[in-house]
Design an enzyme around this catalytic site. Sequence first.
Site, short mmCIF file in Angstrom:
data_model
loop_
_atom_site.label_atom_id
_atom_site.label_comp_id
_atom_site.label_asym_id
_atom_site.label_seq_id
_atom_site.Cartn_x
_atom_site.Cartn_y
_atom_site.Cartn_z
N GLU A 131 0.85 -1.18 0.00
CA GLU A 131 0.00 0.00 0.00
C GLU A 131 0.90 1.24 0.00
O GLU A 131 2.09 1.14 0.32
CB GLU A 131 -0.93 -0.01 1.22
CG GLU A 131 -1.91 -1.18 1.21
CD GLU A 131 -2.90 -1.16 2.37
OE1 GLU A 131 -2.82 -0.23 3.21
OE2 GLU A 131 -3.75 -2.07 2.43
N SER A 136 7.51 -2.14 4.48
CA SER A 136 7.74 -3.54 4.84
C SER A 136 6.86 -4.01 5.99
O SER A 136 6.92 -5.18 6.36
CB SER A 136 9.22 -3.74 5.21
OG SER A 136 10.06 -3.39 4.14
N THR A 162 2.05 -5.80 -9.83
CA THR A 162 2.56 -6.28 -11.11
C THR A 162 1.46 -7.02 -11.85
O THR A 162 0.75 -7.83 -11.27
CB THR A 162 3.77 -7.21 -10.89
OG1 THR A 162 4.79 -6.50 -10.20
CG2 THR A 162 4.32 -7.71 -12.21
N GLU A 253 7.48 -16.42 0.12
CA GLU A 253 8.64 -17.28 0.29
C GLU A 253 9.06 -17.90 -1.05
O GLU A 253 10.24 -17.93 -1.38
CB GLU A 253 8.33 -18.37 1.31
CG GLU A 253 9.54 -19.02 1.92
CD GLU A 253 9.19 -19.87 3.12
OE1 GLU A 253 8.97 -21.08 2.93
OE2 GLU A 253 9.12 -19.33 4.24
N ARG A 256 10.46 -15.19 -3.28
CA ARG A 256 11.87 -14.83 -3.07
C ARG A 256 12.80 -15.75 -3.86
O ARG A 256 13.84 -15.31 -4.35
CB ARG A 256 12.20 -14.86 -1.57
CG ARG A 256 11.60 -13.67 -0.84
CD ARG A 256 11.95 -13.63 0.63
NE ARG A 256 11.37 -12.40 1.19
CZ ARG A 256 10.63 -12.34 2.28
NH1 ARG A 256 10.37 -13.46 2.96
NH2 ARG A 256 10.13 -11.21 2.71
N GLY A 352 32.73 -0.07 -21.32
CA GLY A 352 33.19 1.30 -21.45
C GLY A 352 32.06 2.22 -21.90
O GLY A 352 30.90 2.06 -21.51
N GLY A 353 32.39 3.16 -22.76
CA GLY A 353 31.40 4.13 -23.21
C GLY A 353 30.24 3.50 -23.95
O GLY A 353 29.11 4.01 -23.91
N GLU A 376 10.15 -8.28 -3.46
CA GLU A 376 9.95 -9.35 -2.47
C GLU A 376 10.76 -9.12 -1.20
O GLU A 376 11.19 -10.05 -0.54
CB GLU A 376 10.28 -10.73 -3.05
CG GLU A 376 9.59 -11.04 -4.35
CD GLU A 376 8.08 -11.12 -4.24
OE1 GLU A 376 7.54 -10.84 -3.17
OE2 GLU A 376 7.43 -11.42 -5.25
N GLU A 380 17.78 -5.43 3.41
CA GLU A 380 17.70 -5.27 4.87
C GLU A 380 16.64 -6.20 5.47
O GLU A 380 16.82 -6.78 6.55
CB GLU A 380 17.40 -3.81 5.22
CG GLU A 380 18.57 -2.85 4.95
CD GLU A 380 18.81 -2.60 3.47
OE1 GLU A 380 19.96 -2.26 3.12
OE2 GLU A 380 17.86 -2.75 2.67
#
Length: 398
Positions: A131, A136, A162, A253, A256, A352-353, A376, A380
């Site tokens: 929401e 979390s 999603t 679960e 994840r 590289g570039g 998910e 932390e």
Amino acid sequence: MARLARTAGLTDVQEEILSTVRTFVDKEIIPHAQALEHGDTYPADIVEGMKEMGLFGLTIPEEFGGLGESLLTYALVVEQIARGWMSVSGVINTHFIVAHMLKQHGTPEQRARYLPRMATGEVRGSFSMSEPELGSDVAAIRTRAVREGDDFVVSGQKMWLTNGGTSNLTAVLVRTDEGADKPHRNLTTLLVEKPEGYGEVAPGLTIPGKIDKMGYKGVDTTEMVFDGFRVPADRVLGGATGNGFRQMMDGVEVGRVNVAARACGIALRSFELAIEYAQQRRTFGKPIAEHQAIAFKLAEMATKVEAAHLMMVNAARLKDSGARNDVEAGMAKLIASEYCAEVTQEAFRIHGGYGYSKEYEIERLMREAPFLLIGEGTSEIQKTIISRGLLRDYRSRG
């Protein structure tokens, strides 16, 4: 077959499925991913191809018309699809989670109603916990469902959904009046049937337009706004209120493991692009792959790809065995997402570039990889889950 991300002990059926998917990715996804992603275009033809292959029913039991395959098989399929384009794996991820929740927690009537049509892709699943002010803290959900006769009346706003516009079945976590002393025991999962599309798709239910994102384009990410929307009481997952938190955590679960698999796929593709480019690009009279600075980068990248893959496979196999895998799934998601970001950035540096140019695939991967650090549960949150599990298992005897 390439040396990295190989899985020992697969059955002949699993090997055949992965070979078919790998060919599909190489021929039907990778050649079109750049144009579709840059245009933020939904991959309709690719999705139809996945339907024909039976991927929407990959883990749905055979009695409901699916293939009855394991979480490991699904995770390895997702790894390959994400190697082609992560957004395509997002199309089937939430579908798979809802199918898993129905298989594990649905009533016999709910399984019979939804799973056969989910196996064919006729019913496409999405799920919603987040929401706008939630973060979390899942137990702090504000969207409420109040019982009125044979219905629940739902009001509130959900976020980061999603497949919000392209799905027609959403598992929604809401707050119900259970009178429980712990907040998470007042949560219920509702199975919300809805039309596809945007705007007010049904009386009291609005799906605003797609959220514009840095990456993860093509797949639709939306809000979901309820204003007195009525859901029949028989659409409570499992038939009893108050079990939503446990049901959703079971879904997360396996989610994840899925995110870990997606990270493995992006990391693998980044490595493939880097090692190919490093053998073609020449400086000081030789390919840059022969310079020690680049060679060492490739060695470290490959090691991280392999380590993440092995941890993802271990977490999936644990879940398939019926064992608790919250710590292992958290570890796999943590290491795979962090390593994915690191490997992708090293591939970018090797280019590289040119890596900054939209002509090169690595530019897209650089924008996709950061999403996996959040999806998910952030790193932390994974560390919180892991540390709690370790303290539970290594409780001091002193």
